[in-house]
Write a protein that holds these residues in place. Structure first.
Motif, short mmCIF file in Angstrom:
data_model
loop_
_atom_site.label_atom_id
_atom_site.label_comp_id
_atom_site.label_asym_id
_atom_site.label_seq_id
_atom_site.Cartn_x
_atom_site.Cartn_y
_atom_site.Cartn_z
N UNK A 18 0.78 -1.23 0.00
CA UNK A 18 0.00 0.00 0.00
C UNK A 18 0.82 1.29 0.00
N UNK A 19 2.07 1.21 0.48
CA UNK A 19 2.92 2.38 0.35
C UNK A 19 3.16 2.69 -1.13
N UNK A 20 3.38 1.63 -1.95
CA UNK A 20 3.54 1.83 -3.39
C UNK A 20 2.28 2.41 -3.99
N UNK A 21 1.12 1.87 -3.61
CA UNK A 21 -0.16 2.38 -4.11
C UNK A 21 -0.29 3.87 -3.80
N UNK A 22 0.01 4.25 -2.56
CA UNK A 22 -0.18 5.63 -2.14
C UNK A 22 0.78 6.56 -2.88
N UNK A 23 2.02 6.08 -3.16
CA UNK A 23 3.00 6.90 -3.86
C UNK A 23 2.71 7.00 -5.35
#
Length: 262
Positions: A18-23
């Protein structure tokens, strides 16, 4: 109440993705009002855009975000810092919001995952005040905007494997359900085309953030990244913003559907 979350949505957006999704995912054009329930709030991309806009600041009393994914809730909690907002676990058909509380429901980049459109419509009607509205929002790369975008989408969409993606329009069945027809006026729809900033890193990360790409084995994911790089190097119809810095236009469209309660 027993509820379902699509397997790919649950796993593809699981803890660690989800960090990748958010970025990687784009934010939203800042045009939205009032006291809000945001369902499928994800990592808080739309929430932050909504709360930060100066024209909305005085018109938002309380924003109650609802999200089924533990991983996304964790990122939302870390990235949304506003006393007007809270987040709880819930789904489209089981929000936990009390009857008639909401002036407005917003669902940004999420409703295509809904497993039961009739139950969701009944839940929306239950928590909305009279004359309240549901706003469905999606951002999608515009395959008609450039050859490289069409090639990019062709390359990654082969991995969808039957998941209910927005582009398939399955969510339109909502508007013919008895629950929707009995409680809502016919929907209004709008579409905007525009450009975001693109670079090889931005485009690659955004492709990798797709739920069905996050689930691929490492070797297949590496092949996707390699192929995306090749598409970007060819750059069909690429429009440079700053060639020295490696930035160019990323054609996008935003789709908005508004359903008003009777």
């Amino acid at each position: 109440m027993a509820t379902k979350v699509h397997t790919v949505a649950q796993t593809g957006f699981g803890t660690g993705t989800n960090e990748l999704y958010d970025r990687a995912r784009p934010s939203y054009p800042a045009e939205s009002p009032l006291n809000i329930v945001e369902i499928g709030a994800g990592t808080g991309i739309f929430t932050r855009a909504l709360l930060a806009h100066p024209e909305w600041a005085t018109s938002i009393g309380t924003l109650r975000a609802v999200e089924p994914s533990d991983g996304m809730c964790d990122v939302w909690t870390k990235t949304v810092n506003d006393d007007r907002s809270t987040i709880v676990k819930g789904t489209f058909d089981n929000t936990g919001i009390e009857d008639g509380w909401a002036d407005l429901i917003i669902i940004a980049q999420a409703f295509h995952w809904c497993p039961d459109y009739g139950k969701a419509s009944a839940e929306f009607a239950r928590i909305l005040k009279k004359d309240g509205a549901v706003v469905f929002i999606w951002n999608l790369e515009d395959r008609d905007g450039a050859g490289w975008v069409a090639q990019l989408r062709d390359r990654i969409e082969v991995h969808e494997k039957g998941t209910p993606q927005f582009r398939l329009g399955l969510w339109r069945k909502t508007f013919s359900t008895p629950e929707y027809i009995s409680s809502f006026h016919p929907q209004d729809e709008e579409e905007w085309a525009y450009h975001l900033l693109a670079s090889e890193q931005i485009v690659t990360d955004r492709a990798k953030s797709k739920s069905y790409i996050t689930m691929l084995p490492p070797d297949e994911k590496a092949k996707v990244v390699e192929d995306v790089k090749g598409i970007l190097e060819r750059g069909d119809d690429k429009v440079w913003i700053n060639k020295e810095e490696g930035t160019y236009q990323y054609p996008y469209k935003t789709y908005i559907v508004v359903s008003r309660k009777k």
